[in-house]
Design an enzyme around this catalytic site. Structure first.
Site, PDB file in Angstrom:
ATOM      1  N   HIS A 110     -16.739 -15.421  21.215  1.00 42.03           N
ATOM      2  CA  HIS A 110     -15.368 -14.900  21.273  1.00 42.03           C
ATOM      3  C   HIS A 110     -14.355 -16.023  21.520  1.00 42.03           C
ATOM      4  CE1 HIS A 110     -16.604 -10.414  22.101  1.00 42.03           C
ATOM      5  NE2 HIS A 110     -16.790 -10.796  20.861  1.00 42.03           N
ATOM      6  N   ASN A 160     -17.801 -14.664  26.836  1.00 39.07           N
ATOM      7  CA  ASN A 160     -16.763 -15.094  27.775  1.00 39.07           C
ATOM      8  C   ASN A 160     -16.039 -16.336  27.265  1.00 39.07           C
ATOM      9  OD1 ASN A 160     -17.782 -13.015  29.214  1.00 39.07           O
ATOM     10  ND2 ASN A 160     -18.930 -14.269  30.666  1.00 39.07           N
ATOM     11  N   ILE A 161     -14.815 -16.496  27.750  1.00 43.48           N
ATOM     12  CA  ILE A 161     -13.963 -17.592  27.273  1.00 43.48           C
ATOM     13  C   ILE A 161     -13.694 -18.576  28.404  1.00 43.48           C
ATOM     14  CG2 ILE A 161     -12.883 -16.183  25.473  1.00 43.48           C
ATOM     15  CD1 ILE A 161     -10.480 -15.790  27.432  1.00 43.48           C
ATOM     16  N   ASP A 162     -14.505 -18.496  29.485  1.00 47.98           N
ATOM     17  CA  ASP A 162     -14.162 -19.199  30.726  1.00 47.98           C
ATOM     18  C   ASP A 162     -14.884 -20.534  30.938  1.00 47.98           C
ATOM     19  OD1 ASP A 162     -16.797 -18.463  31.532  1.00 47.98           O
ATOM     20  OD2 ASP A 162     -16.059 -16.613  32.451  1.00 47.98           O
ATOM     21  N   GLY A 179     -24.605  -8.627  32.309  1.00 49.07           N
ATOM     22  CA  GLY A 179     -23.209  -8.288  32.581  1.00 49.07           C
ATOM     23  C   GLY A 179     -22.373  -7.954  31.373  1.00 49.07           C
ATOM     24  N   THR A 180     -22.910  -7.126  30.484  1.00 52.03           N
ATOM     25  CA  THR A 180     -22.081  -6.673  29.358  1.00 52.03           C
ATOM     26  C   THR A 180     -22.271  -5.184  29.123  1.00 52.03           C
ATOM     27  OG1 THR A 180     -21.550  -6.950  27.006  1.00 52.03           O
ATOM     28  CG2 THR A 180     -23.821  -7.476  27.658  1.00 52.03           C
ATOM     29  N   SER A 181     -21.162  -4.503  28.806  1.00 52.18           N
ATOM     30  CA  SER A 181     -21.251  -3.062  28.557  1.00 52.18           C
ATOM     31  C   SER A 181     -21.840  -2.794  27.178  1.00 52.18           C
ATOM     32  CB  SER A 181     -19.854  -2.434  28.652  1.00 52.18           C
ATOM     33  OG  SER A 181     -18.983  -3.069  27.744  1.00 52.18           O
ATOM     34  N   PRO A 236     -25.493  -4.237  37.188  1.00 45.77           N
ATOM     35  CA  PRO A 236     -25.532  -3.190  38.217  1.00 45.77           C
ATOM     36  C   PRO A 236     -25.327  -1.794  37.645  1.00 45.77           C
ATOM     37  CG  PRO A 236     -23.477  -4.435  38.370  1.00 45.77           C
ATOM     38  CD  PRO A 236     -24.304  -5.090  37.296  1.00 45.77           C
TER      39      PRO A 236
HETATM   40  P1  OAD Z   1     -17.131  -5.104  30.069  1.00 46.38           P
HETATM   41  O1  OAD Z   1     -16.028  -5.049  31.072  1.00 46.38           O
HETATM   42  O2  OAD Z   1     -17.080  -4.152  28.939  1.00 46.38           O
HETATM   43  O3  OAD Z   1     -18.526  -4.879  30.818  1.00 46.38           O
HETATM   44  C1  OAD Z   1     -18.821  -5.576  32.001  1.00 46.38           C
HETATM   45  C2  OAD Z   1     -20.253  -5.318  32.391  1.00 46.38           C
HETATM   46  O4  OAD Z   1     -20.548  -6.146  33.496  1.00 46.38           O
HETATM   47  C3  OAD Z   1     -20.569  -3.875  32.811  1.00 46.38           C
HETATM   48  O5  OAD Z   1     -21.766  -3.467  32.194  1.00 46.38           O
HETATM   49  C4  OAD Z   1     -20.713  -3.980  34.328  1.00 46.38           C
HETATM   50  O6  OAD Z   1     -21.649  -3.028  34.850  1.00 46.38           O
HETATM   51  C5  OAD Z   1     -21.241  -5.392  34.475  1.00 46.38           C
HETATM   52  N1  OAD Z   1     -21.015  -6.050  35.769  1.00 46.38           N
HETATM   53  C6  OAD Z   1     -20.000  -5.879  36.650  1.00 46.38           C
HETATM   54  N2  OAD Z   1     -20.149  -6.714  37.703  1.00 46.38           N
HETATM   55  C7  OAD Z   1     -21.286  -7.436  37.475  1.00 46.38           C
HETATM   56  C8  OAD Z   1     -21.972  -8.471  38.180  1.00 46.38           C
HETATM   57  N3  OAD Z   1     -21.498  -8.942  39.348  1.00 46.38           N
HETATM   58  N4  OAD Z   1     -23.113  -8.953  37.657  1.00 46.38           N
HETATM   59  C9  OAD Z   1     -23.586  -8.484  36.468  1.00 46.38           C
HETATM   60  N5  OAD Z   1     -22.983  -7.521  35.757  1.00 46.38           N
HETATM   61  C10 OAD Z   1     -21.837  -7.003  36.243  1.00 46.38           C
HETATM   62  O7  OAD Z   1     -17.222  -6.616  29.566  1.00 46.38           O
HETATM   63  P2  OAD Z   1     -17.953  -7.183  28.266  1.00 46.38           P
HETATM   64  O8  OAD Z   1     -19.160  -6.394  27.933  1.00 46.38           O
HETATM   65  O9  OAD Z   1     -18.091  -8.640  28.424  1.00 46.38           O
HETATM   66  O10 OAD Z   1     -13.747  -8.969  23.764  1.00 46.38           O
HETATM   67  O11 OAD Z   1     -16.851  -6.915  27.154  1.00 46.38           O
HETATM   68  C11 OAD Z   1     -17.114  -7.308  25.851  1.00 46.38           C
HETATM   69  C12 OAD Z   1     -15.851  -7.689  25.147  1.00 46.38           C
HETATM   70  O12 OAD Z   1     -14.868  -6.651  25.325  1.00 46.38           O
HETATM   71  C13 OAD Z   1     -15.151  -8.898  25.705  1.00 46.38           C
HETATM   72  O13 OAD Z   1     -15.693 -10.121  25.235  1.00 46.38           O
HETATM   73  C14 OAD Z   1     -13.746  -8.715  25.192  1.00 46.38           C
HETATM   74  C15 OAD Z   1     -13.567  -7.256  25.529  1.00 46.38           C
HETATM   75  O14 OAD Z   1     -12.657  -6.578  24.747  1.00 46.38           O
HETATM   76  C16 OAD Z   1     -12.619  -9.205  23.093  1.00 46.38           C
HETATM   77  O15 OAD Z   1     -11.539  -9.164  23.630  1.00 46.38           O
HETATM   78  C17 OAD Z   1     -12.832  -9.502  21.646  1.00 46.38           C
END
Ligand code: OAD
Length: 272
Positions: free
Chosen positions: A127, A110-112, A219-221, A246
């Site tokens: 990132h 995250n960038i936040d 919280g990452t896909s 979730p």
């Molecule tokens: P994603 O949007 O791909 O995945 C989000 C994840 O968070 C999913 O697995 C959801 O089930 C989960 N989620 C949703 N709500 C949640 C909550 N309240 N608590 C916990 N988990 C929750 O986001 P990232 O995996 O972060 O990179 O994406 C990875 C990268 O893709 C980012 O850093 C960005 C993007 O493209 C770049 O732009 C280089």
């Protein structure tokens, strides 16, 4: 989504956390969802409105700027406004709390900056960060922004989105984070598709993953490489891996639920 949290799984994960000598918490957009920052790939996620084919590379962004300044203003506004308004949620605070009991490295995509705002002290931003402005080639940090500066830029962009917007006006609105100044061109310190990950954070992250004995992935896909390899590196080096999400399972233990709900319970169970 409403499946009750598995109590036995929570006990085992808490035991691993309590017994660990070195902990890594690996986070993605989901950890900040409850702070009002949209994820990328969930329903209504960021990439739904702004397709990554255009908006996830610098080249695509520059083309969009020239062709459709108003749309680009909407994009930059969509990135900045939620970050400028966000505060850490219970998940970020619980992660910071682990650091009061154990050596913890937070590796975030995250960038936040919300982990730092919650009080985590060792945070690797692989990132990049929306708060840092660097030279065009990413080599040199030019300045660090404050949350109020981001708020001001977001407000200017919000107004620009609705007015008659020329490319020139857009460039003025975003000048604090991107443009050409007296000391050369600058841009936000963000890693986009095709870029190398931020250093030294990425090298430090690989080292921390290999040295930890407990890794929480939150919280990452896990779809974006090479970041998504972090849990596998830790696992291969012998760490126990717990997933908190979730929607996405994986690792040794899956605590199915949101970061803001599960993490405080896990931390309380581990250190009560
Ligand atoms: P994603 O949007 O791909 O995945 C989000 C994840 O968070 C999913 O697995 C959801 O089930 C989960 N989620 C949703 N709500 C949640 C909550 N309240 N608590 C916990 N988990 C929750 O986001 P990232 O995996 O972060 O990179 O994406 C990875 C990268 O893709 C980012 O850093 C960005 C993007 O493209 C770049 O732009 C280089």
């Amino acid at each position: 989504m409403d499946t009750p949290l598995d109590n036995e799984a929570l006990n085992i994960a808490a035991w691993h956390l309590r017994e660990a000598r070195r902990v890594v918490v690996f986070t993605g957009a989901g950890v900040s969802a409850e702070s009002g920052i949209p994820t990328f790939r969930d329903d209504g996620g960021f990439w739904t409105e702004f397709p990554p084919e255009i908006y996830a590379t610098w080249k695509g962004i520059l083309r969009a700027a020239a062709k459709e300044p108003r749309r680009l203003a909407a994009f930059v506004h969509a990135v900045i406004a939620p970050i400028a308004a966000a505060e850490p949620n219970a998940g970020h605070h619980a992660i910071a709390e682990i650091g009061r009991h154990k050596p913890v490295t937070v590796i975030t995509q995250n960038i936040d900056r919300l982990h730092q705002l919650a009080g985590s002290t060792r945070v690797l931003e692989i990132h990049g960060s929306m708060y840092e402005v660097v030279s065009l080639n990413g080599q040199k940090t030019k300045r660090t922004l404050t949350q109020s500066q981001l708020k001001r830029i977001a407000e200017r962009l919000r107004r620009a989105k609705y007015g008659a917007l020329s490319l020139a006006r857009l460039l003025v609105a975003i000048r604090p984070i991107a443009g050409i100044g007296v000391t050369g061109a600058h841009r936000p310190n963000l890693v986009l598709f095709g870029d190398s990950l931020a250093e030294p954070d990425w090298s430090d992250a690989l080292k921390a993953a290999k040295e930890c004995d407990c890794l929480l992935t939150v919280g990452t896909s896990g779809l974006v490489l090479p970041a998504a390899l972090i849990p596998a590196y830790a696992k291969d080096a012998g760490a126990n891996v717990t997933t908190i999400d979730p929607g996405e399972g994986g690792g040794d233990i899956w605590l199915r639920g949101t970061a803001g709900d599960v993490l405080p319970r896990l931390v309380e169970r581990a250190f009560e």
